[in-house]
Structures are given as C-alpha cells and as structure tokens.
Design a protein around this motif. Structure first.
Motif, mmCIF file in Angstrom:
data_model
loop_
_atom_site.group_PDB
_atom_site.id
_atom_site.type_symbol
_atom_site.label_atom_id
_atom_site.label_comp_id
_atom_site.label_asym_id
_atom_site.label_seq_id
_atom_site.Cartn_x
_atom_site.Cartn_y
_atom_site.Cartn_z
ATOM 1 N N LYS A 156 0.926 -1.161 0.079
ATOM 2 C CA LYS A 156 -0.248 0.126 -0.051
ATOM 3 C C LYS A 156 0.740 1.193 -0.152
ATOM 4 O O LYS A 156 0.541 2.340 -0.776
ATOM 5 C CB LYS A 156 -0.996 -0.054 1.264
ATOM 6 N N ALA A 157 2.111 1.215 0.756
ATOM 7 C CA ALA A 157 2.990 2.413 0.777
ATOM 8 C C ALA A 157 3.294 2.801 -0.640
ATOM 9 O O ALA A 157 3.463 3.796 -0.690
ATOM 10 C CB ALA A 157 3.964 2.122 2.091
ATOM 11 N N VAL A 158 3.770 1.976 -1.217
ATOM 12 C CA VAL A 158 4.436 1.921 -2.750
ATOM 13 C C VAL A 158 3.217 2.483 -3.627
ATOM 14 O O VAL A 158 3.488 3.357 -4.284
ATOM 15 C CB VAL A 158 4.880 0.739 -3.195
ATOM 16 N N GLN A 159 1.913 2.019 -3.469
ATOM 17 C CA GLN A 159 0.794 2.430 -4.374
ATOM 18 C C GLN A 159 0.490 3.634 -4.138
ATOM 19 O O GLN A 159 0.108 4.398 -4.925
ATOM 20 C CB GLN A 159 -0.160 1.454 -4.153
ATOM 21 N N CYS A 160 0.859 4.390 -2.788
ATOM 22 C CA CYS A 160 0.464 5.549 -2.471
ATOM 23 C C CYS A 160 1.410 6.588 -2.807
ATOM 24 O O CYS A 160 1.471 7.688 -2.370
ATOM 25 C CB CYS A 160 0.056 5.611 -0.985
ATOM 26 N N SER B 241 -0.093 2.767 -12.814
ATOM 27 C CA SER B 241 0.177 1.566 -13.176
ATOM 28 C C SER B 241 1.582 0.978 -12.810
ATOM 29 O O SER B 241 2.107 -0.006 -12.591
ATOM 30 C CB SER B 241 0.239 1.170 -14.774
ATOM 31 N N GLN B 242 2.500 2.285 -12.923
ATOM 32 C CA GLN B 242 4.091 2.160 -12.562
ATOM 33 C C GLN B 242 4.003 1.817 -11.138
ATOM 34 O O GLN B 242 4.891 0.925 -10.760
ATOM 35 C CB GLN B 242 4.739 3.620 -13.045
ATOM 36 N N ARG B 243 3.285 2.366 -10.403
ATOM 37 C CA ARG B 243 3.343 2.055 -8.851
ATOM 38 C C ARG B 243 2.953 0.840 -8.599
ATOM 39 O O ARG B 243 3.539 0.111 -8.014
ATOM 40 C CB ARG B 243 2.337 3.281 -8.037
ATOM 41 N N ILE B 244 1.788 0.364 -9.410
ATOM 42 C CA ILE B 244 1.367 -0.921 -8.841
ATOM 43 C C ILE B 244 2.421 -1.880 -9.588
ATOM 44 O O ILE B 244 2.636 -3.109 -8.870
ATOM 45 C CB ILE B 244 -0.013 -1.082 -10.006
ATOM 46 N N LYS B 245 3.047 -1.699 -10.562
ATOM 47 C CA LYS B 245 4.091 -2.463 -10.945
ATOM 48 C C LYS B 245 5.283 -2.867 -10.047
ATOM 49 O O LYS B 245 5.600 -3.906 -9.652
ATOM 50 C CB LYS B 245 4.597 -1.977 -12.287
ATOM 51 N N THR B 246 5.667 -1.728 -9.476
ATOM 52 C CA THR B 246 6.679 -1.817 -8.325
ATOM 53 C C THR B 246 6.179 -2.557 -7.205
ATOM 54 O O THR B 246 6.889 -3.171 -6.656
ATOM 55 C CB THR B 246 7.315 -0.290 -7.949
ATOM 56 N N CYS C 72 3.818 14.055 -21.766
ATOM 57 C CA CYS C 72 5.093 13.844 -22.341
ATOM 58 C C CYS C 72 4.821 12.008 -23.050
ATOM 59 O O CYS C 72 4.282 11.239 -22.426
ATOM 60 C CB CYS C 72 6.258 13.986 -22.009
ATOM 61 N N PRO C 73 5.939 11.765 -23.724
ATOM 62 C CA PRO C 73 6.087 10.502 -24.360
ATOM 63 C C PRO C 73 6.331 9.291 -23.405
ATOM 64 O O PRO C 73 6.086 8.285 -23.321
ATOM 65 C CB PRO C 73 7.150 10.508 -25.459
ATOM 66 N N LEU C 74 6.917 9.850 -22.161
ATOM 67 C CA LEU C 74 7.354 8.908 -20.954
ATOM 68 C C LEU C 74 6.093 9.185 -19.821
ATOM 69 O O LEU C 74 6.474 8.616 -18.695
ATOM 70 C CB LEU C 74 8.882 9.412 -20.412
ATOM 71 N N GLY C 75 5.065 9.331 -20.222
ATOM 72 C CA GLY C 75 4.250 9.869 -19.244
ATOM 73 C C GLY C 75 3.677 8.640 -18.357
ATOM 74 O O GLY C 75 3.192 8.569 -17.471
ATOM 75 N N GLU C 76 3.928 7.587 -19.084
ATOM 76 C CA GLU C 76 3.425 6.193 -18.555
ATOM 77 C C GLU C 76 4.063 6.124 -16.851
ATOM 78 O O GLU C 76 3.581 5.102 -16.081
ATOM 79 C CB GLU C 76 3.505 5.043 -19.336
ATOM 80 N N LEU C 77 5.268 6.448 -17.170
ATOM 81 C CA LEU C 77 6.018 6.419 -15.835
ATOM 82 C C LEU C 77 5.436 7.043 -14.614
ATOM 83 O O LEU C 77 5.618 6.619 -13.452
ATOM 84 C CB LEU C 77 7.487 7.009 -15.825
ATOM 85 N N LEU C 78 4.702 8.008 -14.874
ATOM 86 C CA LEU C 78 3.873 8.804 -13.685
ATOM 87 C C LEU C 78 2.513 8.033 -13.640
ATOM 88 O O LEU C 78 1.794 8.462 -12.856
ATOM 89 C CB LEU C 78 3.739 10.312 -14.197
ATOM 90 N N ASP C 79 2.138 7.051 -14.368
ATOM 91 C CA ASP C 79 0.647 6.435 -14.152
ATOM 92 C C ASP C 79 0.660 5.524 -12.947
ATOM 93 O O ASP C 79 1.877 5.019 -12.501
ATOM 94 C CB ASP C 79 0.513 5.676 -15.615
ATOM 95 N N ARG D 110 11.207 6.224 -6.079
ATOM 96 C CA ARG D 110 11.491 7.417 -5.198
ATOM 97 C C ARG D 110 11.757 8.691 -6.116
ATOM 98 O O ARG D 110 11.178 9.999 -6.089
ATOM 99 C CB ARG D 110 12.553 7.278 -4.374
ATOM 100 N N LEU D 111 12.653 8.560 -7.208
ATOM 101 C CA LEU D 111 12.818 9.842 -7.967
ATOM 102 C C LEU D 111 11.513 10.055 -8.974
ATOM 103 O O LEU D 111 11.135 11.314 -8.888
ATOM 104 C CB LEU D 111 13.820 9.231 -8.919
ATOM 105 N N ILE D 112 10.682 9.122 -9.217
ATOM 106 C CA ILE D 112 9.593 9.388 -10.011
ATOM 107 C C ILE D 112 8.592 10.107 -9.115
ATOM 108 O O ILE D 112 8.101 11.212 -9.825
ATOM 109 C CB ILE D 112 8.742 8.214 -10.610
ATOM 110 N N GLU D 113 8.388 9.912 -8.030
ATOM 111 C CA GLU D 113 7.616 10.656 -7.034
ATOM 112 C C GLU D 113 8.228 12.010 -6.779
ATOM 113 O O GLU D 113 7.381 13.058 -6.828
ATOM 114 C CB GLU D 113 7.243 9.989 -5.707
ATOM 115 N N LEU D 114 9.297 12.208 -6.837
ATOM 116 C CA LEU D 114 9.915 13.673 -6.573
ATOM 117 C C LEU D 114 9.541 14.613 -7.708
ATOM 118 O O LEU D 114 9.383 15.431 -7.887
ATOM 119 C CB LEU D 114 11.509 13.458 -6.230
ATOM 120 N N ILE D 115 9.795 13.858 -9.011
ATOM 121 C CA ILE D 115 9.291 14.548 -10.260
ATOM 122 C C ILE D 115 7.982 14.796 -10.170
ATOM 123 O O ILE D 115 7.637 15.912 -10.496
ATOM 124 C CB ILE D 115 9.904 13.610 -11.258
ATOM 125 N N ARG D 116 7.134 14.159 -10.074
ATOM 126 C CA ARG D 116 5.691 14.039 -9.759
ATOM 127 C C ARG D 116 5.444 15.377 -9.023
ATOM 128 O O ARG D 116 4.534 16.118 -9.416
ATOM 129 C CB ARG D 116 5.135 12.712 -9.375
#
Length: 243
Positions: free
Chosen positions: A87-91, A182-187, A173-180, A123-129
């Motif tokens: 849950k922590a990762v998904q959030c 689904s990326q959290r769920i994958k991790t 952006c073309p790499l927007g799926e990293l912020l989706d 963690r990097l993705i969340e900082l960018i988000r």
C-alpha cells in the motif's frame, strides 16, 4: 490458373475438410466427462486459500480458514505487514515502504539489487511528480547514478526516468506512463513477490495459472473437436458447440 491460386485453393479445400471432420461432442456427453473427473474438496480449498494469502486478503483468509478448516501455509499475521508495504508503494510513500521492508527482513533488499533500484527509481519518479526538480536531480546523481555505472540496464532505466525533467508538462510527454498509477502497481507487485519469496511462499497465486492453462487447452482442443466451451471465466458457463 497460376500456381499461387492453385495452392491457395488446395489449402482452402483441406481446411474445409478438416473443419467438417471435427468431432462433435454434445453437452450431455461433455458434462458426463467432466463429472467423471474427481477433484477433492480439500484441494479446491487449498487453491482458494493460496489465492487469498498470495493476494493479501487477510480477513477473507481468516474467515475462509474458520469456515473450511483449511490451514494456510503462512502465518496470516505476516500478510498485514506485507500489504502495508504494498500500500505504501501504491500511495507513493516509497521511503516508508523501504523502511517497512527492512523491518520485515533486511536481507530482501540486500540480496535483490534490482528490486532496490526499482524502489529508488520510484522515489525519483515521485519527486518529479511533486515538482521537486532540484531534489530529484540530487537524488538521481547520488543514489541512482552509481548503480547505473555498474549495470547497463539500470543506466538505461535511469536515463529514461530523468528524461521526464526535459518536459514542462510531464503528464502528456512520451514517457508519461512512468507517472501513471500502473507504474506504482508494477513496483508494488515486485516488492510483494520478493517478500513472498523470502517467506518461502509462491510469489504468484496458482489460480490464474490454472485459468491460463484452461484457455490454452481449449484452444488446442478447438482444432480437433466442437464441444461445449467456457468463454466467460467469471461464471464458467458451458456454451453449446457451434457446428
């Protein structure tokens, strides 16, 4: 007539003969065959418990244990801890998730560099988000770049993630799926699987694999016979064969 069309015509004729020569199995005969297959209720209960435990439905697992008498092959108390990590990762609370994993078993991350990298990448993705650009750059340079120097795959993933910083509107952006999400769920799923493995439990439930096997078996049988098929896995209704 050209050789090409002669071959095509012959193939069509062969296919037609094969189709008409398929064995037709009636619903009555098929149901009789199914009923002749004996499956123990205990095995079915174990399959259900395996799914509940692996997917983390602790309350359902406890209730099913009381109602069926099926013992889980893992301490149900550990499910809550594992789900808290997931849950922590998904959030997006990756730091909290890492702390929880280390509390459960420090060896999980110590012995799995790919998992640890992916958590740090998240963690990097969340900082960018959250628009923390300077913090994101510093984190990438200090925590992720050294790992990228040691592993080409990590480096490519890092470069792809850092590329998000080149866009003003990262969501489009073309790499927007990293912020989706689904990326959290994958991790989160990767972490969940690692924890299960550390507890000597299968990382994937058996039920989905059995359903995939059912679909494969039906596809193979389709080539040889017409029979009552299960097309809707959610209700497992037999549909009469088309002839």
């Amino acid at each position: 007539m050209s050789l090409f069309w002669i071959v095509i015509r012959r193939l069509a004729e062969i296919e037609e003969r094969m189709a008409t020569s398929k064995k037709v199995i009636t619903r009555e005969e098929w149901e009789k065959r199914l009923n002749d297959v004996k499956i123990r209720k205990e095995d079915m209960n174990k399959l259900v418990m395996n799914f509940l435990v692996t997917e983390g439905y602790v309350e359902a697992a406890e209730k099913f244990q009381m109602e069926s008498g099926t013992e889980p092959d893992i301490d149900l108390a550990t499910i809550s801890d594992r789900m808290a990590v997931k849950k922590a990762v998904q959030c997006g609370n990756v730091e909290d998730a890492i702390e929880k994993v280390n509390d459960l078993n420090p060896e999980i991350l110590d012995t799995n560099p790919q998992l640890f990298f992916h958590l740090q990448q998240q963690r990097l993705i969340e900082l960018i988000r959250n628009g923390k650009i300077e913090e994101a750059l510093e984190f990438a340079q200090e925590e992720l770049a050294p790992r990228g120097e040691e592993n080409q795959t990590f480096l490519e993933e890092l470069e792809r993630t850092v590329s998000l910083l080149a866009f003003e509107d990262v969501s489009n952006c073309p790499l927007g799926e990293l912020l989706d999400i689904s990326q959290r769920i994958k991790t989160a799923s990767e972490v969940n699987a690692a924890i299960l493995t550390s507890q000597s439990h299968e990382k994937d439930p058996k039920l989905p694999s059995l359903l995939k096997m059912l679909i494969w078996a039906q596809n193979q049988l389709d080539e040889k016979a017409a029979y009552p098929r299960i097309n809707n896995l959610s209700n497992a209704t037999l549909e009469d064969p088309t002839v």
